[in-house]
Scaffold this active site. Structure first.
Site, PDB file in Angstrom:
ATOM      1  N   ASN A  58       0.781  -1.202  -0.102  1.00  0.00           N
ATOM      2  CA  ASN A  58      -0.069  -0.105   0.229  1.00  0.00           C
ATOM      3  C   ASN A  58       1.023   1.190  -0.048  1.00  0.00           C
ATOM      4  OD1 ASN A  58       0.609  -0.836   2.660  1.00  0.00           O
ATOM      5  ND2 ASN A  58      -1.089   0.324   3.720  1.00  0.00           N
ATOM      6  N   GLU A  60       0.406   5.224   0.691  1.00  0.00           N
ATOM      7  CA  GLU A  60      -0.748   6.306   0.961  1.00  0.00           C
ATOM      8  C   GLU A  60      -0.041   7.590   0.511  1.00  0.00           C
ATOM      9  OE1 GLU A  60      -1.248   5.673   4.989  1.00  0.00           O
ATOM     10  OE2 GLU A  60      -2.265   3.831   4.671  1.00  0.00           O
ATOM     11  N   CYS A  69      -4.250   0.554  -2.413  1.00  0.00           N
ATOM     12  CA  CYS A  69      -3.973  -0.524  -1.924  1.00  0.00           C
ATOM     13  C   CYS A  69      -2.914  -1.401  -2.394  1.00  0.00           C
ATOM     14  CB  CYS A  69      -5.328  -1.374  -1.969  1.00  0.00           C
ATOM     15  SG  CYS A  69      -6.718  -0.505  -0.865  1.00  0.00           S
ATOM     16  N   GLU A  71      -2.782  -4.701  -2.938  1.00  0.00           N
ATOM     17  CA  GLU A  71      -3.563  -5.591  -4.175  1.00  0.00           C
ATOM     18  C   GLU A  71      -3.570  -4.925  -5.308  1.00  0.00           C
ATOM     19  OE1 GLU A  71      -4.717  -4.814  -1.332  1.00  0.00           O
ATOM     20  OE2 GLU A  71      -6.265  -6.230  -0.474  1.00  0.00           O
ATOM     21  N   CYS A 102     -10.450  -4.874   0.076  1.00  0.00           N
ATOM     22  CA  CYS A 102     -11.591  -3.838   0.105  1.00  0.00           C
ATOM     23  C   CYS A 102     -12.416  -4.188  -1.226  1.00  0.00           C
ATOM     24  CB  CYS A 102     -11.148  -2.401   0.141  1.00  0.00           C
ATOM     25  SG  CYS A 102     -10.427  -1.560  -1.148  1.00  0.00           S
ATOM     26  N   CYS A 105     -10.874  -2.979  -4.501  1.00  0.00           N
ATOM     27  CA  CYS A 105      -9.616  -3.943  -4.774  1.00  0.00           C
ATOM     28  C   CYS A 105     -10.553  -5.280  -5.357  1.00  0.00           C
ATOM     29  CB  CYS A 105      -8.905  -4.316  -3.856  1.00  0.00           C
ATOM     30  SG  CYS A 105      -7.480  -3.057  -3.559  1.00  0.00           S
TER      31      CYS A 105
END
Ligand code: THU
Length: 147
Positions: A58, A60, A69, A71, A102, A105
């Protein structure tokens, strides 16, 4: 902890061990850039005929909504390397706790394989679940909705 029972799937015998994929996700997690949430995630994607995995973490941003993310960053690495059909993805968040992808994703991964297998860390053991069970009805413009 969430029960994974409704989502479980089996791991094909001709795939590399699920534990190896999960280990690669844990290594990728080391690279996470998560200064805002403090929650590091790594992902590793398995593609047919390739011994090495595509990994991501991830990433940010000060503008929180721009964050990536793990993934999705692994899937982007896969596509950038010329591959578009992943077989499985391992996801490592907090050690021992399954880190379910999530909703965004799930949709992003379903684009490349709605039947993708997910490998999650369930108390230190790799648990295999299917994206099709977690996200049975993705939006697929290229298949069902082509104009
Ligand atoms: N995150 C992932 O990278 N993957 C998941 O499956 C769940 C959430 C990230 C997004 C954000 O950087 C942090 O974890 C906290 O939500």
């Amino acid at each position: 902890m969430i029960s994974l029972s409704p989502f479980r799937a089996s791991w094909p015998g001709d795939y590399p061990p699920a534990a190896r994929l999960l280990d690669a996700a844990k290594m990728a997690r080391e690279k996470a850039y998560a200064p805002y949430s403090g929650f590091s995630v790594g992902a590793a994607l398995l593609v047919r005929g390739r011994p090495e995995f595509f990994t991501g973490c991830n990433v940010e941003n000060s503008s929180y909504g721009l964050s990536f993310c793990a993934e999705r960053s692994a899937a982007v690495a896969m596509v950038a390397a010329g591959k578009t059909h992943p077989l499985a993805v391992a996801i490592a968040g907090q050690d021992g706790v399954p880190c379910l992808p999530c909703g965004a994703c799930r949709q992003f991964l379903a684009e490349f394989n709605p039947e993708l297998l997910l490998v999650l860390d369930e108390g230190g053991t790799p648990a295999v679940v299917s994206l099709a069970a977690l996200f049975p009805a993705p939006f697929l413009l290229n298949r069902e909705n082509r104009p």
